[in-house]
Design an enzyme around this catalytic site. Structure first.
Site, PDB file in Angstrom:
ATOM      1  N   TYR A   1       0.794  -1.223   0.000  1.00  0.00           N
ATOM      2  CA  TYR A   1       0.000   0.000   0.000  1.00  0.00           C
ATOM      3  C   TYR A   1       0.831   1.280   0.000  1.00  0.00           C
ATOM      4  CZ  TYR A   1      -4.101  -2.874   0.364  1.00  0.00           C
ATOM      5  OH  TYR A   1      -5.095  -3.787   0.083  1.00  0.00           O
TER       6      TYR A   1
ATOM      7  N   THR B   1      10.688   0.660 -15.328  1.00  0.00           N
ATOM      8  CA  THR B   1      10.967   0.257 -16.705  1.00  0.00           C
ATOM      9  C   THR B   1      12.209   1.006 -17.198  1.00  0.00           C
ATOM     10  OG1 THR B   1       9.606   2.008 -17.681  1.00  0.00           O
ATOM     11  CG2 THR B   1       8.499  -0.076 -17.140  1.00  0.00           C
TER      12      THR B   1
ATOM     13  N   ASP C   1      -8.271   1.850  -3.884  1.00  0.00           N
ATOM     14  CA  ASP C   1      -7.933   2.089  -2.484  1.00  0.00           C
ATOM     15  C   ASP C   1      -8.119   3.566  -2.111  1.00  0.00           C
ATOM     16  OD1 ASP C   1      -6.488   1.252   0.077  1.00  0.00           O
ATOM     17  OD2 ASP C   1      -5.147   2.830  -0.654  1.00  0.00           O
TER      18      ASP C   1
ATOM     19  N   GLU D   1     -13.097   2.168  -2.218  1.00  0.00           N
ATOM     20  CA  GLU D   1     -13.087   2.189  -0.755  1.00  0.00           C
ATOM     21  C   GLU D   1     -13.275   3.641  -0.295  1.00  0.00           C
ATOM     22  OE1 GLU D   1     -10.103   1.156   2.987  1.00  0.00           O
ATOM     23  OE2 GLU D   1      -9.423   2.262   1.230  1.00  0.00           O
TER      24      GLU D   1
ATOM     25  N   HIS E   1      -8.961  -6.790   5.329  1.00  0.00           N
ATOM     26  CA  HIS E   1      -7.591  -6.784   5.835  1.00  0.00           C
ATOM     27  C   HIS E   1      -7.319  -5.627   6.790  1.00  0.00           C
ATOM     28  CE1 HIS E   1      -7.752  -4.092   2.440  1.00  0.00           C
ATOM     29  NE2 HIS E   1      -6.600  -3.564   2.764  1.00  0.00           N
ATOM     30  N   ASP E   2      -8.124  -4.567   6.719  1.00  0.00           N
ATOM     31  CA  ASP E   2      -7.988  -3.455   7.650  1.00  0.00           C
ATOM     32  C   ASP E   2      -8.819  -3.685   8.904  1.00  0.00           C
ATOM     33  OD1 ASP E   2      -6.270  -1.780   6.153  1.00  0.00           O
ATOM     34  OD2 ASP E   2      -7.943  -1.056   4.948  1.00  0.00           O
TER      35      ASP E   2
ATOM     36  N   GLN F   1      -5.938  -5.790  10.984  1.00  0.00           N
ATOM     37  CA  GLN F   1      -5.281  -4.723  11.740  1.00  0.00           C
ATOM     38  C   GLN F   1      -6.095  -4.279  12.958  1.00  0.00           C
ATOM     39  OE1 GLN F   1      -2.851  -1.785   9.400  1.00  0.00           O
ATOM     40  NE2 GLN F   1      -4.383  -2.267   7.839  1.00  0.00           N
TER      41      GLN F   1
ATOM     42  N   LYS G   1     -34.078 -15.582   9.539  1.00  0.00           N
ATOM     43  CA  LYS G   1     -34.299 -15.157  10.915  1.00  0.00           C
ATOM     44  C   LYS G   1     -32.943 -15.002  11.583  1.00  0.00           C
ATOM     45  CE  LYS G   1     -34.516 -16.472  15.488  1.00  0.00           C
ATOM     46  NZ  LYS G   1     -33.468 -17.142  16.317  1.00  0.00           N
TER      47      LYS G   1
ATOM     48  N   TRP H   1     -35.012 -20.363   5.606  1.00  0.00           N
ATOM     49  CA  TRP H   1     -35.995 -21.277   5.031  1.00  0.00           C
ATOM     50  C   TRP H   1     -36.183 -20.955   3.558  1.00  0.00           C
ATOM     51  CZ3 TRP H   1     -36.397 -18.896   9.719  1.00  0.00           C
ATOM     52  CH2 TRP H   1     -36.620 -19.708  10.853  1.00  0.00           C
TER      53      TRP H   1
END
Length: 445
Positions: free
Chosen positions: A76, A136, A203, A232, A315-316, A320, A414, A441
């Site tokens: 990240y 690159t 992200d 997100e 994952h957060d 965490q 339920k 059901w």
């Protein structure tokens, strides 16, 4: 990635996938510690592809695969974005093999896209680390201060002002820059062509999109045309006023709706509103929270299910411990409540013009908690009864200790410790699944 706040309530989310024609289930294929897997995560996850396919998983979300700043091995803090060989998860060849394995079993692959910020490669003459290397031999994604937001003084940015919330731990990227827009789009299309990714998970979109009115995600959606995408947009929920029966999170879910509209309507949003409400309802035995003033589900799925992606943990929130669905010290209690949450998600509507819905499942719950069979059963009930975003929900009871709803006229769920069904389940409906404080059901066909 974690957001910059610590919410007090929990939501669940549904997901729109624009070009699909069958019921869809998204699986988050990693945790915060997946980087530590011996032999590499790509090589580990490929062994799980048969299990995922057999369970009815149709899409898998993978973590950021690019080279990242040392010490931020989850990906990240992306650095050399074209370099897929030095990720802690594995190399480019292994990642391509994983995507090929997914596709061979009819599973689509979604990649985490971190665009708000980026870790630079080296320092300028004043010692400020703001010179980027793309990974690159040419100059692709080789940026400098002009591609950093002008109000990011810590990294001496000279670009346009930030279009969202400040991140702070790495340079905030200027998404108004035509060069940034062009080169990010080229990189994303390279991920599609060379790695055969099918979609994006954007992200921390509040860091660069919508907060100040700029539609960055719409630009990248238009330029890359993914099969689907989800953003997100993680904001605080309002503090609960208990036992006020008028308490609601309408402002919060409407903010998610506005973000989706600002992004052009093709992307979807994680339904943090539903997550917060469902978590509070189950953990505090306040199941009345699941019904809004109009008699509909009280999260984003009650107002724009076609663009909402429901989830229990990620994952957060879990890995965490930023906003876990349940905080009991008793593992059995945690597992029971999570299954109650999945019983809600997997029986409630999501939307797609071709009748589909997407529900996020978390790696820990499916494999490490031993809930694979129970979740798979709920998925099969959903598929069998054609539950989609257009499926009507009739909430039959929403009391403190009892929630009952009929979905699509075919399924009744339920939830809650109260065993008195109040004669709300017709005798011709047959029990299809059950567990601690939940039951589902079906109406015989």
């Amino acid at each position: 990635m974690k957001s910059s706040f610590y919410p007090s309530l929990f939501c669940i989310a549904f997901f729109l996938l624009p070009l699909l024609s069958s019921s869809t289930v998204l699986f988050q294929g990693f945790t915060w510690t997946s980087k530590d897997q011996a032999g590499g995560w790509w090589n580990w996850l490929i062994t799980k592809v048969p299990d995922l396919a057999d369970a009815g998983i149709t899409h898998v979300w993978l973590p950021p695969p690019s080279n990242a700043r040392e010490g931020d091995d989850q990906g990240y803090m992306p650095k050399r974005m074209y370099d897929l060989d030095t990720s802690k998860y594995g190399n480019k060849k292994e990642l391509k093999a994983l995507n090929d394995a997914f596709h061979s079993r009819g599973i689509k692959s979604v990649v985490d896209i971190v665009l708000n910020h980026r870790a630079a490669e080296r320092a300028n003459s004043r010692g400020v680390i703001n010179i980027f290397e793309g990974g690159t031999p040419d100059d692709k994604l080789d940026w400098g201060p002009s591609e950093i937001c002008g109000d990011d003084s810590a990294f001496e940015g000279t670009g346009n002002p930030d279009t969202g919330d400040t991140w702070g731990n790495a340079p905030d990227i200027d998404h108004r820059s035509p060069k940034v827009q062009r080169e990010i789009s080229e990189w994303m299309n390279w991920l599609k062509s060379d790695l055969e990714f099918d979609g994006w998970r954007f992200d921390f979109v509040k860091g660069y999109d919508f907060v100040k009115g700029f539609a960055a995600v719409k630009i990248y959606m238009d330029n890359t045309k993914p099969e689907f995408a989800v953003g997100e947009f993680w904001n605080d929920l309002s503090p609960g006023i208990v036992p006020d029966p008028d308490y609601n999170q309408d402002a919060h879910r409407n903010e998610l709706v506005r973000w989706v509209q600002n992004a052009g309507g093709a992307a979807t949003a994680f339904d943090f509103t539903t997550k917060g409400i469902l978590q509070a309802a189950l953990n505090n035995t306040e199941l009345w929270r699941l019904k809004d003033a109009a008699g509909k589900p009280s999260g984003m799925i009650g107002v724009l299910a076609q663009n909402a992606v429901t989830f229990i943990d990620n994952h957060d929130t879990w890995s965490q411990r930023l906003w876990p669905f349940t905080t009991s010290t008793d593992d059995a209690v945690n597992h029971d409540r999570v299954l109650q949450g999945y019983a809600y998600i997997l029986t409630h509507p999501g939307y797609h013009p071709s009748v589909l819905s997407l529900l996020l499942q978390f790696y820990n719950h499916f494999f490490e908690w031993g809930l694979k069979d129970a979740i798979s059963k709920l998925i099969s009930i959903r598929n069998k009864n054609g539950i989609s975003a257009t499926s009507p929900v009739e909430i039959l009871a929403a009391d403190a200790d009892l929630y009952i709803a009929k979905i699509n006229g075919k399924v009744i769920v339920k939830i809650g410790p109260n065993g008195d069904l109040k004669n709300l389940v017709p005798s011709d409906f047959q029990l299809a699944a059950s567990g601690k404080d939940f039951a589902v059901w079906e109406k015989p066909t």
